[in-house]
Design a protein around this motif. Structure first.
Motif, short mmCIF file in Angstrom:
data_model
loop_
_atom_site.label_atom_id
_atom_site.label_comp_id
_atom_site.label_asym_id
_atom_site.label_seq_id
_atom_site.Cartn_x
_atom_site.Cartn_y
_atom_site.Cartn_z
N MET A 128 55.43 4.40 -32.30
CA MET A 128 56.74 4.05 -32.86
C MET A 128 56.84 4.71 -34.23
N THR A 129 57.92 5.44 -34.44
CA THR A 129 58.16 6.02 -35.75
C THR A 129 59.30 5.25 -36.39
N TYR A 130 59.03 4.68 -37.55
CA TYR A 130 59.95 3.85 -38.31
C TYR A 130 60.60 4.70 -39.39
N ARG A 159 48.52 2.54 -38.55
CA ARG A 159 49.71 2.95 -39.29
C ARG A 159 49.43 4.22 -40.07
N ILE A 160 50.35 5.16 -39.97
CA ILE A 160 50.29 6.39 -40.74
C ILE A 160 51.57 6.48 -41.55
N THR A 166 59.33 4.18 -46.57
CA THR A 166 60.58 4.28 -45.81
C THR A 166 60.39 4.92 -44.44
N SER A 167 59.22 5.48 -44.20
CA SER A 167 58.94 6.11 -42.91
C SER A 167 57.45 5.98 -42.60
N ALA A 168 57.17 5.57 -41.39
CA ALA A 168 55.77 5.41 -40.97
C ALA A 168 55.69 5.55 -39.46
#
Length: 176
Positions: A128-130, A159-160, A166-168
């Protein structure tokens, strides 16, 4: 709902006195008076978290992740049918944008919500890219961890960070 849930969590995990202290110290434009149907500037949440950190010495990312886990429980209480319809972590999380955020927009038409992109090309893995205009990747991580705990599945969450909160990218891998 996010603001009222945050203050409820602080009261439940710490005390009502601490809720009053952080609201007063944060000097919020709203005065710290929130309703479940109102919309508020996310900077107020940041101020509340900063004040909670100052009083508890718990690192801010830990506070935000813990709140995410707590918030997942609140969402579970509000939408138990959605949890029943989606019997696994992967099923549930892949519908955040197409169901949960749709429901949120019905209640709060002007809500600015994060977006998720999904990759299921690797068997047993959900990536999942947030992406958000707000620095709440820690909150997203807490919500994901709350979901994993709720379903009780053996899933490793990695998590990366891709940007300053604002983006992970979250890599969820089934274990065993």
């Amino acid at each position: 709902m996010v603001f009222t849930s945050f203050l409820e969590m602080v009261e439940n995990k710490f005390s009502l006195k601490l809720v009053d202290e952080i609201i007063e110290a944060a000097e919020l434009p709203s005065g710290g008076s929130y309703t479940t149907v109102g919309t508020y500037d996310h900077h107020e949440m940041i101020k509340l978290i900063v004040e909670l950190n100052a009083r508890t010495q718990i690192p801010m990312p830990d506070l935000i992740r813990t709140f995410g886990e707590y918030l997942f429980g609140q969402l579970l209480d509000m939408h138990p049918d959605f949890m029943v319809e989606n019997s696994t972590v992967f099923e549930f999380l892949q519908k955040v944008d197409s169901y949960i955020h749709v429901e949120v927009r019905k209640l709060y038409p002007g809500a600015e919500l994060p977006a998720f992109q999904y990759d299921t090309s690797i068997p047993g893995t959900l990536i999942m890219t947030y992406n958000s205009s707000r620095p709440f990747a820690d909150l997203a991580e807490g919500l994901i961890l709350g979901c994993v705990a709720h379903y009780g599945e053996a899933i490793d969450v990695k998590r990366i960070d891709l940007a300053d909160g604002t983006s992970a990218r979250f890599e969820l891998t089934q274990v065993g």
